[in-house]
Design a protein around this motif. Structure first.
Motif, PDB file in Angstrom:
ATOM      1  N   TYR A 617      -8.254  25.817   5.220  1.00 23.74           N
ATOM      2  CA  TYR A 617      -8.679  27.018   4.157  1.00 23.74           C
ATOM      3  C   TYR A 617      -9.917  27.600   4.163  1.00 23.74           C
ATOM      4  CZ  TYR A 617      -4.797  25.594   1.294  1.00 23.74           C
ATOM      5  OH  TYR A 617      -3.382  25.489   0.877  1.00 23.74           O
ATOM      6  N   ALA A 618     -11.039  27.088   4.940  1.00 31.61           N
ATOM      7  CA  ALA A 618     -12.217  27.924   5.319  1.00 31.61           C
ATOM      8  C   ALA A 618     -11.862  28.789   6.204  1.00 31.61           C
ATOM      9  CB  ALA A 618     -13.319  26.789   5.732  1.00 31.61           C
ATOM     10  N   GLU A 619     -11.127  28.621   7.307  1.00 34.42           N
ATOM     11  CA  GLU A 619     -11.109  29.299   8.271  1.00 34.42           C
ATOM     12  C   GLU A 619     -10.187  30.509   7.709  1.00 34.42           C
ATOM     13  OE1 GLU A 619     -11.353  31.222  11.915  1.00 34.42           O
ATOM     14  OE2 GLU A 619     -12.124  29.001  11.241  1.00 34.42           O
ATOM     15  N   LEU A 620      -8.976  30.211   6.941  1.00 35.56           N
ATOM     16  CA  LEU A 620      -8.273  31.345   6.421  1.00 35.56           C
ATOM     17  C   LEU A 620      -9.018  32.063   5.498  1.00 35.56           C
ATOM     18  CD1 LEU A 620      -5.332  32.215   5.788  1.00 35.56           C
ATOM     19  CD2 LEU A 620      -5.220  30.879   3.714  1.00 35.56           C
ATOM     20  N   ILE A 621      -9.985  31.867   4.602  1.00 35.89           N
ATOM     21  CA  ILE A 621     -10.949  32.586   3.919  1.00 35.89           C
ATOM     22  C   ILE A 621     -11.628  33.513   4.580  1.00 35.89           C
ATOM     23  CG2 ILE A 621     -12.882  32.568   2.345  1.00 35.89           C
ATOM     24  CD1 ILE A 621     -11.770  29.983   0.967  1.00 35.89           C
ATOM     25  N   LYS A 622     -12.113  33.047   5.715  1.00 32.00           N
ATOM     26  CA  LYS A 622     -13.116  33.880   6.708  1.00 32.00           C
ATOM     27  C   LYS A 622     -12.087  35.093   7.077  1.00 32.00           C
ATOM     28  CE  LYS A 622     -15.461  32.010   9.606  1.00 32.00           C
ATOM     29  NZ  LYS A 622     -15.956  30.968  10.684  1.00 32.00           N
ATOM     30  N   ARG A 623     -10.812  34.695   7.397  1.00 28.19           N
ATOM     31  CA  ARG A 623     -10.166  35.700   8.032  1.00 28.19           C
ATOM     32  C   ARG A 623      -9.754  36.843   7.147  1.00 28.19           C
ATOM     33  NH1 ARG A 623      -5.920  32.224  11.874  1.00 28.19           N
ATOM     34  NH2 ARG A 623      -7.621  31.517  13.260  1.00 28.19           N
ATOM     35  N   ARG A 624      -9.394  36.473   5.698  1.00 35.34           N
ATOM     36  CA  ARG A 624      -8.884  37.348   4.554  1.00 35.34           C
ATOM     37  C   ARG A 624      -9.827  37.712   3.773  1.00 35.34           C
ATOM     38  NH1 ARG A 624      -3.113  34.444   3.180  1.00 35.34           N
ATOM     39  NH2 ARG A 624      -2.166  34.475   5.199  1.00 35.34           N
ATOM     40  N   ALA A 625     -10.874  37.560   3.743  1.00 36.03           N
ATOM     41  CA  ALA A 625     -12.157  37.962   2.666  1.00 36.03           C
ATOM     42  C   ALA A 625     -12.265  39.262   2.870  1.00 36.03           C
ATOM     43  CB  ALA A 625     -13.226  37.301   2.988  1.00 36.03           C
ATOM     44  N   GLU A 626     -12.219  40.135   1.547  1.00 38.34           N
ATOM     45  CA  GLU A 626     -12.313  41.551   1.647  1.00 38.34           C
ATOM     46  C   GLU A 626     -13.840  41.929   1.662  1.00 38.34           C
ATOM     47  OE1 GLU A 626     -10.878  42.748  -2.264  1.00 38.34           O
ATOM     48  OE2 GLU A 626      -8.981  42.405  -1.740  1.00 38.34           O
ATOM     49  N   ASP A 627     -14.794  40.977   1.219  1.00 39.10           N
ATOM     50  CA  ASP A 627     -16.031  41.491   1.659  1.00 39.10           C
ATOM     51  C   ASP A 627     -16.439  40.501   2.504  1.00 39.10           C
ATOM     52  OD1 ASP A 627     -18.727  41.894   1.408  1.00 39.10           O
ATOM     53  OD2 ASP A 627     -19.177  41.141  -0.605  1.00 39.10           O
ATOM     54  N   PRO A 628     -16.434  40.814   3.760  1.00 41.10           N
ATOM     55  CA  PRO A 628     -16.790  40.076   4.848  1.00 41.10           C
ATOM     56  C   PRO A 628     -18.151  39.342   4.898  1.00 41.10           C
ATOM     57  CG  PRO A 628     -15.674  42.023   5.372  1.00 41.10           C
ATOM     58  CD  PRO A 628     -15.998  42.306   4.356  1.00 41.10           C
ATOM     59  N   SER A 629     -18.932  40.095   4.340  1.00 41.39           N
ATOM     60  CA  SER A 629     -20.358  39.584   4.455  1.00 41.39           C
ATOM     61  C   SER A 629     -20.716  38.517   3.712  1.00 41.39           C
ATOM     62  CB  SER A 629     -21.498  40.600   4.424  1.00 41.39           C
ATOM     63  OG  SER A 629     -21.314  41.238   3.030  1.00 41.39           O
ATOM     64  N   SER A 630     -20.335  38.438   2.061  1.00 44.58           N
ATOM     65  CA  SER A 630     -20.469  37.318   1.456  1.00 44.58           C
ATOM     66  C   SER A 630     -19.473  36.315   1.510  1.00 44.58           C
ATOM     67  CB  SER A 630     -20.480  37.822  -0.114  1.00 44.58           C
ATOM     68  OG  SER A 630     -19.374  38.446  -0.306  1.00 44.58           O
ATOM     69  N   VAL A 631     -18.377  36.582   1.560  1.00 41.08           N
ATOM     70  CA  VAL A 631     -17.254  35.669   1.712  1.00 41.08           C
ATOM     71  C   VAL A 631     -17.344  34.890   2.757  1.00 41.08           C
ATOM     72  CG1 VAL A 631     -14.748  35.219   1.413  1.00 41.08           C
ATOM     73  CG2 VAL A 631     -15.781  36.972   0.046  1.00 41.08           C
ATOM     74  N   ARG A 632     -17.490  35.577   4.014  1.00 40.55           N
ATOM     75  CA  ARG A 632     -17.434  35.053   5.474  1.00 40.55           C
ATOM     76  C   ARG A 632     -18.550  34.062   5.323  1.00 40.55           C
ATOM     77  NH1 ARG A 632     -14.304  37.218   9.550  1.00 40.55           N
ATOM     78  NH2 ARG A 632     -15.828  36.615  10.992  1.00 40.55           N
ATOM     79  N   SER A 633     -19.541  34.473   4.881  1.00 35.25           N
ATOM     80  CA  SER A 633     -20.856  33.748   4.700  1.00 35.25           C
ATOM     81  C   SER A 633     -20.483  32.250   4.039  1.00 35.25           C
ATOM     82  CB  SER A 633     -22.090  34.312   4.216  1.00 35.25           C
ATOM     83  OG  SER A 633     -23.098  33.483   3.843  1.00 35.25           O
ATOM     84  N   ALA A 634     -19.915  32.428   2.776  1.00 36.87           N
ATOM     85  CA  ALA A 634     -19.540  31.261   2.027  1.00 36.87           C
ATOM     86  C   ALA A 634     -18.404  30.391   2.975  1.00 36.87           C
ATOM     87  CB  ALA A 634     -18.878  31.699   0.859  1.00 36.87           C
ATOM     88  N   ALA A 635     -17.722  30.908   3.656  1.00 35.56           N
ATOM     89  CA  ALA A 635     -16.617  30.397   4.225  1.00 35.56           C
ATOM     90  C   ALA A 635     -17.183  29.829   5.533  1.00 35.56           C
ATOM     91  CB  ALA A 635     -15.237  31.517   4.699  1.00 35.56           C
ATOM     92  N   GLY A 636     -18.230  30.304   6.078  1.00 33.26           N
ATOM     93  CA  GLY A 636     -18.922  29.600   7.149  1.00 33.26           C
ATOM     94  C   GLY A 636     -19.563  28.503   6.777  1.00 33.26           C
ATOM     95  N   THR A 637     -20.172  28.615   5.325  1.00 32.72           N
ATOM     96  CA  THR A 637     -21.033  27.653   5.054  1.00 32.72           C
ATOM     97  C   THR A 637     -20.035  26.361   4.877  1.00 32.72           C
ATOM     98  OG1 THR A 637     -22.756  28.742   4.110  1.00 32.72           O
ATOM     99  CG2 THR A 637     -22.609  26.344   3.377  1.00 32.72           C
ATOM    100  N   ILE A 638     -18.818  26.720   4.059  1.00 31.19           N
ATOM    101  CA  ILE A 638     -17.677  25.445   4.067  1.00 31.19           C
ATOM    102  C   ILE A 638     -17.391  24.957   5.452  1.00 31.19           C
ATOM    103  CG2 ILE A 638     -15.513  24.941   3.280  1.00 31.19           C
ATOM    104  CD1 ILE A 638     -15.907  27.353   1.242  1.00 31.19           C
ATOM    105  N   ALA A 639     -17.022  25.914   6.312  1.00 32.82           N
ATOM    106  CA  ALA A 639     -16.584  25.374   7.456  1.00 32.82           C
ATOM    107  C   ALA A 639     -17.763  24.348   8.195  1.00 32.82           C
ATOM    108  CB  ALA A 639     -16.308  26.516   8.498  1.00 32.82           C
ATOM    109  N   THR A 640     -19.062  24.856   7.795  1.00 32.69           N
ATOM    110  CA  THR A 640     -20.394  24.121   8.719  1.00 32.69           C
ATOM    111  C   THR A 640     -20.210  22.567   7.925  1.00 32.69           C
ATOM    112  OG1 THR A 640     -21.304  26.093   9.232  1.00 32.69           O
ATOM    113  CG2 THR A 640     -22.530  24.158   9.113  1.00 32.69           C
ATOM    114  N   GLU A 641     -20.172  22.748   6.678  1.00 33.09           N
ATOM    115  CA  GLU A 641     -20.098  21.177   6.071  1.00 33.09           C
ATOM    116  C   GLU A 641     -19.009  20.510   6.246  1.00 33.09           C
ATOM    117  OE1 GLU A 641     -23.016  19.931   4.426  1.00 33.09           O
ATOM    118  OE2 GLU A 641     -23.914  21.976   4.801  1.00 33.09           O
ATOM    119  N   ALA A 642     -17.807  21.147   6.588  1.00 32.50           N
ATOM    120  CA  ALA A 642     -16.721  20.518   6.731  1.00 32.50           C
ATOM    121  C   ALA A 642     -16.702  19.980   8.076  1.00 32.50           C
ATOM    122  CB  ALA A 642     -15.460  21.203   6.440  1.00 32.50           C
TER     123      ALA A 642
END
Length: 685
Positions: A617-642
């Motif tokens: 889901y972290a990878e999916l969020i990174k791909r579909r986020a409308e605000d790439p900067s904030s959402v992708r940052s959060a998805a990256g954090t989730i992916a890093t912790e995962a």
């Protein structure tokens, strides 16, 4: 004649008897007499004194008058009425002051009177005075008696009556005066090898009994030396060492031999004998010498010596020599015929001279068959060399006893071999003689003994081969059995223990006593038994060895005669138990580790699925986020912790040896497929 003052008191032949019911008085009297060197016996009542005097003699009696019945007066009366004690001196002791008491004591037979309390010096002086007076009176009586006896016997020897009766009178009177059991007159012939008993005090009808002087070394010595010989105890005297084996068990013990001298040459002896060890006193020997001299004169005057020579040489010697061999066998004839053992008599060449019924039964031969044969005919050929060796020893005086020899027993159709215990002894030695052979059938006994020996050896092997230590002790605790397992257990050799050590020394202190109480108790297998008892024993090196003990008492006719114990060495068992305990502890630890590993594996397995979802889901969020900067940052954090969580899961898998695999990018997750294919036990190792 010596006066009383010249008489020297010899050591008392009998003790002084003290009779007093007061213990202090008895003690004082005993001490005073003992210090004066007098033997003493102290008794506390008149009853004891009379009983003692009925069996024994005393030199003097010290008697207290005032005692419980019978009192001193009654004891005095009994003593004076008894012929054995009528002349025994009695000194009375009492604290009574009345003169009538003193008069009464003397009327009752007292010889002297001492008042209590007494002075020891005065008492000893009075005792010595009474003993001196008694010795003086006895000496006078002996001289008077001896004079009467000498006169009587001299007159008898000079009479013209039957000389044989006169000699019997002489020996009988000497036996009475000397207080011996037998007195004999023994005369010797010219050759000096045979003597003739012409009179004996205990056999009036005895006439010219021939005796071989080689069997009488005491008579030979007196004839050779011409001196008087006195022997107090023949059973220990070295003179009889050569003939001691031939002496009968009830033979005479004390001897006195006085030579009868004719023309300065002994023609015979007066032979005095007693059954108890004793020595003749000087006056008795003096009387015997006087009678011996008178006898020699009478024999000369009656020409008895020449008569004995003629009659003995012409009649008695011939009769004795002719009948000796026959008499030697005939006197045993009744015994031989009734004996339970077979008896045959053989000559030096082995010819059979005599056989009893039992011998004929054992050999299966008739009396005529035995009389016509030889001893060799009875023996199995294989034992003939043994018989030959025995016969060769006869010439050296060797006569063996209880030798096993096989006898051939003749039957109607067969010849049976029977084992006999054979003993040999010499008879008729003077003629170079004959051999008495006794036969006892021991065939069954030997078979039983062989069977018992085989059983005993088998049991010994069983005991020695036992893996458990077996120890047995007698009632005193001395070890009688110590098998090889016991040697291994204790470290002792059997020779160091059996018959030497006490069973208590094989246990720690006081342990053996405790175990014996348990054996007798009822809780541990019943009275006399102890089963499966855990204890320790004491090894040679001082160490205590744990054992399992089963023990029991050994009974003989219902009476305990010993004990036996079986000891199982527990050292190896305890070592095995220790190793087993250690293995069990290790197994429990490993089981605990396995549980932890399973728990970790289960946790990793449970985390594997949600972690996969999170990463996806972290990878999916990174791909579909409308605000790439904030959402992708959060998805990256989730992916890093995962991914960090995936690393933790990977490490858990590594600890539990579960395999991991790449999942998203560089992330690794547990490879559940491969982990499930592995051996679970291998995963735990």
């Amino acid at each position: 004649m010596a006066s009383p003052d010249n008489l020297v008191l010899v050591p008392l032949a009998y003790p002084v008897l003290v009779v007093d019911d007061d213990a202090v008085s008895r003690h004082v009297l005993t001490q005073a007499l003992a210090s004066a060197g007098m033997p003493v016996v102290a008794l506390g009542s008149g009853t004891e004194a009379l009983a003692w005097l009925s069996q024994r003699d005393t030199s003097i009696v010290l008697l207290d008058l005032v005692m419980p019945a019978p009192d001193g007066f009654e004891v005095l009366r009994v003593l004076r009425e008894n012929p054995r004690t009528v002349d025994v001196p009695v000194v009375v002791l009492t604290a009574l002051d009345a003169d009538e008491d003193v008069t009464r004591a003397f009327d009752a037979g007292a010889d002297d009177f001492v008042r209590k309390p007494f002075r020891p010096a005065e008492l000893l002086a009075r005792i010595r005075g009474q003993l001196r007076m008694s010795e003086y009176v006895e000496a006078l009586w002996r001289r008077e008696r001896d004079a009467r006896v000498v006169l009587e016997l001299t007159q008898a020897l000079s009479s013209t009556l039957d000389f044989r009766d006169i000699l019997f009178t002489v020996v009988r009177r000497i036996a009475e005066v000397a207080r011996v059991d037998r007195c004999s007159i023994v005369l010797v012939g010219d050759k000096g090898d045979v003597g003739y008993v012409v009179a004996a005090s205990d056999d009036r009808d005895l006439r010219d009994l021939p005796i071989v002087l080689d069997k009488y070394p005491e008579i030979r010595k007196v004839l050779e030396t011409g001196d008087v010989l006195v022997i107090e105890d023949a059973s220990t005297h070295p003179l009889f060492e050569v003939v001691r084996a031939d002496l009968p068990p009830n033979s005479f013990r004390s001897l006195a031999i006085v030579p009868i001298v004719y023309e300065e040459k002994p023609m015979g002896v007066l032979f005095l004998r007693g059954r108890q060890p004793a020595a003749l006193r000087d006056h008795e020997l003096g009387l015997t010498r006087t009678v011996a001299n008178a006898t020699a004169i009478a024999l000369r005057n009656a020409k008895i010596l020449q008569s004995l020579r003629d009659q003995t040489q012409q009649i008695n010697v011939a009769r004795f020599e002719a009948e000796r061999r026959l008499a030697a066998l005939e006197r045993y004839a009744d015994f031989f015929h009734s004996s339970a053992d077979g008896i045959v008599v053989i000559d030096a060449d082995g010819r059979i001279l005599f056989s009893n019924p039992r011998a004929r039964e054992l050999t299966g031969r008739s009396e005529e068959e035995l009389a016509a044969g030889r001893i060799d005919d009875l023996i199995d050929p294989k034992d003939l060399p043994v018989l030959q060796g025995i016969r060769e020893g006869f010439g050296k005086g060797v006569f063996p006893h209880m030798v096993d020899i096989t006898i051939r027993k003749h039957g109607e159709m067969t010849c049976e071999k029977r084992t006999s215990s054979v003993s040999f002894s010499s008879v008729l030695r003077e003629d170079g003689g004959a051999i008495l052979v006794s036969l006892r059938d021991v065939t069954d006994d030997r078979a039983t003994a062989a069977e018992l020996t085989a059983t005993k050896e088998f049991l010994e092997r069983v005991i020695d081969s036992s893996v458990d230590a077996i120890i047995s002790a007698d009632n005193t605790g001395i070890v009688r059995l110590f098998n090889r397992a016991a040697e291994r257990l204790y470290g002792y050799r059997a020779a160091e223990v059996v018959g030497v050590m006490n069973v208590r020394d094989l246990y720690p202190p006081n342990r053996a006593t405790h175990i014996m109480r348990l054996i007798h108790a009822r809780e541990h297998g019943g009275p006399g038994r102890l089963e499966g008892y855990r204890t320790e024993v004491l090894a040679q090196d001082g160490s205590q060895v744990p054992v399992l003990l089963s023990a029991a008492l050994i009974f003989d006719n219902g009476r305990p005669v010993g004990s036996v114990g079986v000891f199982t060495d527990l050292r190896e068992r305890l070592r095995m138990e220790a190793r087993l305990t250690k293995a069990q502890d290790e197994l429990r630890a490993r089981e605990k580790q396995a549980l932890i590993a399973e728990l970790a594996g289960a946790a990793a397995h449970e985390l594997n699925q949600p972690l996969t979802s999170v990463l996806g889901y972290a990878e999916l969020i990174k791909r579909r986020a409308e605000d790439p900067s904030s959402v992708r940052s959060a998805a990256g954090t989730i992916a890093t912790e995962a991914e960090r969580m995936a690393e933790i899961v990977r490490k858990i898998g590594k600890i539990t040896r579960y395999e991991t695999k790449a999942y998203v990018g560089a992330a690794k997750i547990i490879d559940l497929d491969r982990s499930s294919e592995e051996d679970p036990n291998q995963a735990l190792r």
